[in-house]
Scaffold this motif. Structure first.
Motif, mmCIF file in Angstrom:
data_model
loop_
_atom_site.group_PDB
_atom_site.id
_atom_site.type_symbol
_atom_site.label_atom_id
_atom_site.label_comp_id
_atom_site.label_asym_id
_atom_site.label_seq_id
_atom_site.Cartn_x
_atom_site.Cartn_y
_atom_site.Cartn_z
ATOM 1 N N ALA A 201 52.146 39.491 26.949
ATOM 2 C CA ALA A 201 51.215 40.255 26.118
ATOM 3 C C ALA A 201 49.973 39.453 25.760
ATOM 4 N N HIS A 202 50.105 38.127 25.671
ATOM 5 C CA HIS A 202 48.929 37.307 25.379
ATOM 6 C C HIS A 202 47.934 37.343 26.543
ATOM 7 N N LEU A 203 48.440 37.381 27.774
ATOM 8 C CA LEU A 203 47.538 37.500 28.923
ATOM 9 C C LEU A 203 46.827 38.853 28.905
ATOM 10 N N VAL A 204 47.528 39.896 28.481
ATOM 11 C CA VAL A 204 46.897 41.218 28.348
ATOM 12 C C VAL A 204 45.765 41.151 27.330
ATOM 13 N N ARG A 205 46.027 40.510 26.206
ATOM 14 C CA ARG A 205 44.997 40.401 25.177
ATOM 15 C C ARG A 205 43.795 39.605 25.660
ATOM 16 N N LEU A 206 44.035 38.560 26.428
ATOM 17 C CA LEU A 206 42.925 37.780 26.993
ATOM 18 C C LEU A 206 42.079 38.642 27.928
ATOM 19 N N ALA A 207 42.752 39.409 28.796
ATOM 20 C CA ALA A 207 42.022 40.274 29.729
ATOM 21 C C ALA A 207 41.211 41.319 28.977
ATOM 22 N N GLU A 208 41.802 41.911 27.944
ATOM 23 C CA GLU A 208 41.081 42.915 27.158
ATOM 24 C C GLU A 208 39.868 42.302 26.466
ATOM 25 N N ARG A 209 40.039 41.112 25.911
ATOM 26 C CA ARG A 209 38.916 40.449 25.220
ATOM 27 C C ARG A 209 37.800 40.125 26.194
ATOM 28 N N ALA A 210 38.168 39.790 27.434
ATOM 29 C CA ALA A 210 37.174 39.441 28.445
ATOM 30 C C ALA A 210 36.548 40.663 29.102
ATOM 31 N N GLY A 211 37.111 41.845 28.863
ATOM 32 C CA GLY A 211 36.635 43.043 29.540
ATOM 33 C C GLY A 211 36.987 43.062 31.007
ATOM 34 N N SER A 212 38.090 42.392 31.369
ATOM 35 C CA SER A 212 38.525 42.305 32.762
ATOM 36 C C SER A 212 39.407 43.501 33.120
ATOM 37 N N THR A 213 39.272 43.970 34.340
ATOM 38 C CA THR A 213 40.119 45.070 34.825
ATOM 39 C C THR A 213 40.669 44.718 36.203
#
Length: 343
Positions: A201-213
């Motif tokens: 879940a922390h990797l998900v949060r990092l991706a969301e914060r970065a705007g990565s898809t």
């Protein structure tokens, strides 16, 4: 920063790069997780990946002070960065050795440098031999290493960084017996760092914060050959690197998670208020048949020696992860805002 990059060392370096209050004046590459030349190559390539300014990266000693080098590719992957791949770079290793870098920097900036060690202490021990006043010249030292009231992660009693070069660790702790009380090393040992559990879940949060898809949720059912398809290159790197670390911890029945030893130490180096510490006198066992490389803390003054370390005894892991996600996620977003790393 003196590291042995290493998956969690990479996140520690990224945490510093992403922190506006941090100015990295040099990176020393220690033999540990992988050999020193590979560590230096990883540090240079990681700087290249994110388009960081040119920073001096020095290669450390090829072997510990008194024993052969032991590396741990099973924990960090054949190149030290898990399943991830780092880009080629034209950046080069410094002409100075890592020990010389330590010495030159503290002499040039007395009382200003915070040293952060997230690998074996070989380079720092060699630097102390060159400059015995180093404990007085540093502003502060933060060490990720040791295990006190906690099982080891390499033998039943000792932690990896100290295990690789126990002679160096002892020399460092002995030398810092001469440091003033406000400059004692802050020690982030396994007692605390194994509570710093990164999960998918922390990797998900990092991706969301970065705007990565796309937003990817890694799983223990993912085959080893799986690779991230994240649009942001830094998130892609982190996902592939950390998934290897998840797999390793799962293999040893610790859960599908990863202990973030080194980025926690980086966070403490920037903000010691993240940690509650207790002073103690630390020494390292060198001759025990089954306890060699064990760190021993005298909390009660039984040895009659002044404390030479402030050991972290408590923290708030969620507060740390909030900072990590916010800083590295935003750093990834800005670094690749136009699709490629900005210098």
């Amino acid at each position: 920063m003196d590291n042995d990059t290493g998956i969690d060392d990479a996140l520690g370096l990224l945490y510093l790069l992403a922190s506006p209050e941090a100015e990295i004046v040099g990176i020393a590459s220690s033999a540990g997780n992988v050999p020193a030349p590979q560590v230096a190559a990883n540090n240079l390539a990681l700087l290249e990946l994110v388009g960081a300014p040119e920073l001096e990266v020095a290669q450390g000693a090829l072997a510990p002070l008194a024993v052969p080098l032991r590396t741990t590719e099973d924990t960090h992957g054949p190149q030290g960065v898990g399943y991830a791949e780092l880009p080629p770079t034209t950046r080069t290793v410094s002409d100075r050795s890592a020990a010389q870098l330590w010495v030159d920097l503290v002499r040039e900036h007395p009382g200003e440098i915070v040293g952060l060690c997230t690998g074996p202490l070989t380079n720092l021990a060699l630097a102390l031999r060159m400059e015995p006043q180093l404990p007085q010249l540093l502003r502060r030292l933060v060490i990720m290493g040791g295990a006190f009231n906690h099982p080891g992660n390499t033998t039943p009693t000792n932690e990896w960084n100290v295990h690789v070069d126990p002679e160096a660790a002892k020399e460092v702790f002995d030398a810092f017996s001469a440091a003033p009380a406000d400059r004692r090393p802050i020690v982030c040992a396994l007692d605390i760092t194994e509570t710093i559990e990164m999960k998918p879940a922390h990797l998900v949060r990092l991706a969301e914060r970065a705007g990565s898809t796309p937003i990817e949720l890694v799983s223990e059912t993912d085959p080893p050959e799986s690779r991230s398809a994240a649009s942001n290159p830094l998130i892609r790197f982190l996902t592939d690197a950390v998934r290897f670390y998840f797999d390793f911890h799962k293999l040893y029945d610790q859960g599908y998670l990863a202990h973030m030893h080194d980025p926690f130490a980086a966070a403490v180096a920037l903000d010691p208020s993240l940690a509650i510490t207790k002073p103690a006198t630390v020494d390292v066992e060198l001759t025990g048949t089954i306890t060699r490389a064990t760190t021993v803390a005298d909390w009660a003054g039984m040895w009659g020696r002044e404390p030479n370390a402030d050991i972290v005894v408590a923290t708030d892991p969620e507060q740390f992860f909030e900072r990590l996600v916010d800083r590295i996620g935003e750093y990834a977003r800005v670094a690749f805002a136009d699709g490629e790393a900005r210098r």
